[in-house]
Design a protein around this motif. Structure first.
Motif, PDB file in Angstrom:
ATOM      1  N   ALA A  74     -27.201  79.549 -48.538  1.00  0.00           N
ATOM      2  CA  ALA A  74     -25.988  79.956 -47.497  1.00  0.00           C
ATOM      3  C   ALA A  74     -24.584  79.281 -48.767  1.00  0.00           C
ATOM      4  N   ILE A  75     -25.436  78.308 -49.348  1.00  0.00           N
ATOM      5  CA  ILE A  75     -24.334  77.049 -50.409  1.00  0.00           C
ATOM      6  C   ILE A  75     -23.978  78.046 -51.462  1.00  0.00           C
ATOM      7  N   ALA A  76     -24.833  79.450 -51.821  1.00  0.00           N
ATOM      8  CA  ALA A  76     -24.785  79.828 -52.829  1.00  0.00           C
ATOM      9  C   ALA A  76     -24.098  80.990 -52.510  1.00  0.00           C
ATOM     10  N   THR A  77     -24.060  81.020 -51.744  1.00  0.00           N
ATOM     11  CA  THR A  77     -23.168  82.893 -51.249  1.00  0.00           C
ATOM     12  C   THR A  77     -21.467  82.571 -50.894  1.00  0.00           C
ATOM     13  N   ARG A 105     -21.298  76.463 -41.783  1.00  0.00           N
ATOM     14  CA  ARG A 105     -21.387  75.216 -42.082  1.00  0.00           C
ATOM     15  C   ARG A 105     -21.073  75.256 -44.214  1.00  0.00           C
ATOM     16  N   ALA A 106     -21.695  75.571 -44.817  1.00  0.00           N
ATOM     17  CA  ALA A 106     -21.462  75.856 -45.867  1.00  0.00           C
ATOM     18  C   ALA A 106     -20.105  75.911 -46.606  1.00  0.00           C
ATOM     19  N   LEU A 107     -19.536  77.055 -45.613  1.00  0.00           N
ATOM     20  CA  LEU A 107     -17.790  77.197 -45.884  1.00  0.00           C
ATOM     21  C   LEU A 107     -17.640  76.094 -45.291  1.00  0.00           C
ATOM     22  N   MET A 108     -17.479  75.445 -44.378  1.00  0.00           N
ATOM     23  CA  MET A 108     -16.934  73.532 -44.189  1.00  0.00           C
ATOM     24  C   MET A 108     -16.343  72.974 -45.107  1.00  0.00           C
ATOM     25  N   THR A 109     -17.876  73.707 -46.107  1.00  0.00           N
ATOM     26  CA  THR A 109     -18.427  71.957 -46.973  1.00  0.00           C
ATOM     27  C   THR A 109     -18.076  72.811 -48.103  1.00  0.00           C
ATOM     28  N   ALA A 110     -17.102  73.749 -48.430  1.00  0.00           N
ATOM     29  CA  ALA A 110     -16.863  74.228 -50.006  1.00  0.00           C
ATOM     30  C   ALA A 110     -15.476  73.404 -50.606  1.00  0.00           C
ATOM     31  N   ARG A 111     -15.306  71.965 -50.131  1.00  0.00           N
ATOM     32  CA  ARG A 111     -14.750  71.531 -51.046  1.00  0.00           C
ATOM     33  C   ARG A 111     -14.100  72.223 -52.120  1.00  0.00           C
ATOM     34  N   GLY A 112     -13.107  71.879 -52.690  1.00  0.00           N
ATOM     35  CA  GLY A 112     -13.017  72.741 -53.867  1.00  0.00           C
ATOM     36  C   GLY A 112     -13.426  74.012 -54.441  1.00  0.00           C
ATOM     37  N   LEU A 113     -13.678  74.957 -53.106  1.00  0.00           N
ATOM     38  CA  LEU A 113     -13.490  75.737 -53.523  1.00  0.00           C
ATOM     39  C   LEU A 113     -12.741  77.396 -52.653  1.00  0.00           C
ATOM     40  N   ILE A 131     -13.232  74.070 -32.575  1.00  0.00           N
ATOM     41  CA  ILE A 131     -12.669  73.808 -32.857  1.00  0.00           C
ATOM     42  C   ILE A 131     -12.931  72.280 -33.407  1.00  0.00           C
ATOM     43  N   ASN A 132     -13.916  71.381 -31.743  1.00  0.00           N
ATOM     44  CA  ASN A 132     -13.667  70.347 -31.947  1.00  0.00           C
ATOM     45  C   ASN A 132     -14.839  70.458 -34.065  1.00  0.00           C
ATOM     46  N   SER A 133     -15.980  71.078 -33.966  1.00  0.00           N
ATOM     47  CA  SER A 133     -17.194  70.821 -34.706  1.00  0.00           C
ATOM     48  C   SER A 133     -16.184  71.190 -35.936  1.00  0.00           C
ATOM     49  N   VAL A 134     -15.857  72.262 -36.320  1.00  0.00           N
ATOM     50  CA  VAL A 134     -15.033  71.980 -37.709  1.00  0.00           C
ATOM     51  C   VAL A 134     -14.106  70.682 -37.894  1.00  0.00           C
ATOM     52  N   VAL A 135     -13.263  70.603 -36.771  1.00  0.00           N
ATOM     53  CA  VAL A 135     -12.685  69.421 -37.320  1.00  0.00           C
ATOM     54  C   VAL A 135     -13.316  68.437 -37.520  1.00  0.00           C
ATOM     55  N   LEU A 136     -14.181  68.131 -37.093  1.00  0.00           N
ATOM     56  CA  LEU A 136     -15.130  66.650 -37.505  1.00  0.00           C
ATOM     57  C   LEU A 136     -15.903  66.777 -38.160  1.00  0.00           C
ATOM     58  N   ASN A 137     -16.642  67.638 -38.763  1.00  0.00           N
ATOM     59  CA  ASN A 137     -17.309  68.229 -39.774  1.00  0.00           C
ATOM     60  C   ASN A 137     -17.265  69.324 -41.285  1.00  0.00           C
ATOM     61  N   SER A 138     -15.636  69.171 -41.364  1.00  0.00           N
ATOM     62  CA  SER A 138     -15.425  70.432 -42.028  1.00  0.00           C
ATOM     63  C   SER A 138     -14.896  68.901 -43.498  1.00  0.00           C
ATOM     64  N   THR A 139     -15.783  69.609 -44.790  1.00  0.00           N
ATOM     65  CA  THR A 139     -14.826  68.588 -45.411  1.00  0.00           C
ATOM     66  C   THR A 139     -13.374  69.034 -46.511  1.00  0.00           C
ATOM     67  N   VAL A 140     -13.713  69.977 -45.840  1.00  0.00           N
ATOM     68  CA  VAL A 140     -12.092  70.912 -46.492  1.00  0.00           C
ATOM     69  C   VAL A 140     -11.176  70.923 -45.286  1.00  0.00           C
ATOM     70  N   PRO A 141      -9.992  70.318 -46.435  1.00  0.00           N
ATOM     71  CA  PRO A 141      -8.531  70.213 -45.345  1.00  0.00           C
ATOM     72  C   PRO A 141      -8.410  71.495 -43.991  1.00  0.00           C
ATOM     73  N   VAL A 142      -8.197  71.340 -42.970  1.00  0.00           N
ATOM     74  CA  VAL A 142      -7.987  71.646 -42.210  1.00  0.00           C
ATOM     75  C   VAL A 142      -7.240  71.279 -40.533  1.00  0.00           C
ATOM     76  N   ILE A 143      -7.023  72.863 -40.419  1.00  0.00           N
ATOM     77  CA  ILE A 143      -5.387  72.467 -39.486  1.00  0.00           C
ATOM     78  C   ILE A 143      -6.061  73.287 -38.088  1.00  0.00           C
ATOM     79  N   GLU A 144      -6.232  72.330 -37.766  1.00  0.00           N
ATOM     80  CA  GLU A 144      -6.100  72.076 -35.462  1.00  0.00           C
ATOM     81  C   GLU A 144      -5.455  73.293 -34.778  1.00  0.00           C
ATOM     82  N   THR A 145      -6.327  74.289 -35.202  1.00  0.00           N
ATOM     83  CA  THR A 145      -5.479  75.138 -33.940  1.00  0.00           C
ATOM     84  C   THR A 145      -5.628  74.714 -32.314  1.00  0.00           C
TER      85      THR A 145
END
Length: 427
Positions: A8-11, A195-203, A216-230
């Motif tokens: 998943a990370i490679a994809t 989860r790979a997309l949420m943690t692709a910080r720098g990419l 929304i809560n899952s993305v906000v709480l688990n993402s290392t990529v900056p998030v705009i919360e809708t």
């Protein structure tokens, strides 16, 4: 969060890498070229109506077989009329001003340095969303106009629709000599891919989730990529003591029944005690006649009982619920203060409407309600990028940093400072 599979990370890394190359190319396009590309993309969607509708029918059939609620089927459905509207929304985007290159502010300093703050694309924008295939096109169109590449991750319920929509758009880009990787689809891979997309910080530069509270809560709480919360839309209509009751009835019915599955539909009706006896019998009757299941507090229940309208006793859970369908909680309040307190307790910060002819009450509502959009004598359904004149929207933000309310082109840009001198050095 548990470990993410290397596959998943490679994809995601491969997809994001291609997107970043495309983003650099998009950033150099003129407004005229981007608009030309968008108009051709809209024509391609129109030409592919039958192809898109066939794929959407597959999604709808899977949904029905799996017991998908009618309200979610409505969100998923792409009729020929809706496909035409989606294509028209892309044309609307093409007609909008291009925010890229706009000078936000600038000046010449006393030492002669010229400085200006200029809007530039974000780069690579990821979208994680549920059964709303129109978001696929809206996000792609707004991304192209603002010079961003997009990576789209739609819900499995719309998998067939999204594959075809993205394929049609990528084919249109390639035919015009534009890098098709400007629109990427993260297809398959399950939760690991998300989860790979949420943690692709720098990419990936920015992530925007659209859907229910859990997503929304899952993305906000688990993402290392900056998030705009809708945010979710637990929206209220408050009928004040000084309301025009004919206006109030029209606004209530429209806010609830116009399209009940969307986030700007009203979920709660609050009525001042002074007008409840006159307003609620007719309002509850019309709501029930439109198929709305009513959850009423004690005083509203007494009125519903006399009017012969079916009801269930409302709980705090009902007042806190975004129903996404033909259900509504109803309460009677003693004052504007009580209505404001109720909205503070149960509102989601999306859209709150007051119906009143009292200008002082309207001023208090607009000043004291903490929401992305506050309506006075207007339906909650107007909180929408298209209705605001922004063209298609990429989401409605309920947070307070960077963007709030309907997000369109300017919200998909950031800024850079450009400083021009003539051999200046700092003393």
């Amino acid at each position: 969060m548990s470990s993410i599979s290397p596959e998943a990370i490679a994809t995601v890394a491969d997809l994001a890498g291609k997107s970043r190359v495309a983003a650099r190319e998009l950033a150099l396009l003129s407004r005229a070229r981007k608009d030309e590309v968008l108009r051709a993309l809209a024509d391609a969607l129109d030409a592919a109506t039958e192809r898109i509708a066939t794929a959407n029918a597959e999604d709808l059939q899977r949904g029905r077989d799996g017991g998908m609620p009618a309200s979610l089927q409505d969100r998923l459905s792409l009729t020929p009329a809706r496909i035409a509207a989606i294509a028209d929304a892309v044309r609307d985007i093409a007609a909008l001003p291009d925010p890229v290159g706009e000078i936000v502010r600038g000046s010449t300093l006393a030492n002669g340095l010229q400085i200006r703050q200029v809007r530039v694309p974000m780069g690579v924008v990821g979208m994680i969303y549920e059964a709303r295939p129109n978001v696929t096109v809206d996000a792609a169109g707004l991304g192209l106009k603002s010079g961003n590449a997009v990576i789209l991750r739609g819900g499995s319920a719309a998998a067939s629709s999204n594959r075809v929509l993205v394929a049609v758009m990528r084919e249109s880009l390639a035919a015009q000599g534009i890098n098709p990787d400007a629109i990427g689809l993260l297809d398959g891979g399950g939760h690991d891919a998300v989860r790979a997309l949420m943690t692709a910080r720098g990419l990936v530069d920015l992530l925007i989730p659209r859907g229910g509270a859990d997503l929304i809560n899952s993305v906000v709480l688990n993402s290392t990529v900056p998030v705009i919360e809708t945010g979710i839309g637990n929206c209220h209509v408050y009928v004040d003591a000084a309301a025009d009751l004919d206006k109030a009835l029209a606004i209530t019915i429209n806010s609830k029944t116009h399209r009940p599955s969307v986030c700007n539909a009203a979920e709660s009706l609050l009525v001042h005690d002074k007008v409840a006896g006159d307003f609620l019998p007719k309002a509850l009757t019309e709501l029930a006649g439109a198929g709305v299941v009513l959850h009423t507090d004690e005083r509203a229940s007494a009125i519903a009982d006399v009017a012969g309208v079916p009801f269930a006793i409302a709980t705090d859970e009902d007042f806190a619920t975004e129903f996404h369908g033909l259900e509504m909680s109803v309460g009677v309040v003693d004052s504007l203060d009580a209505a404001l307190d109720h909205v503070r307790a149960f509102g989601s910060g999306h859209t709150e409407a007051i119906v009143t002819e009292d200008r002082a009450a309207a001023r208090r509502w607009t000043a004291e309600v903490d929401a992305a959009a506050v309506m006075v004598n207007a339906s909650t359904r107007f909180t929408d990028g298209g209705e605001f004149g922004f063209g298609a929207e990429i989401g409605i933000s309920t947070q307070k940093l960077h963007a709030r309310g309907p997000m369109a082109l300017p919200e998909l840009t950031t800024t850079k400072w450009i400083v021009e001198g003539d051999g200046h050095v700092r003393a």
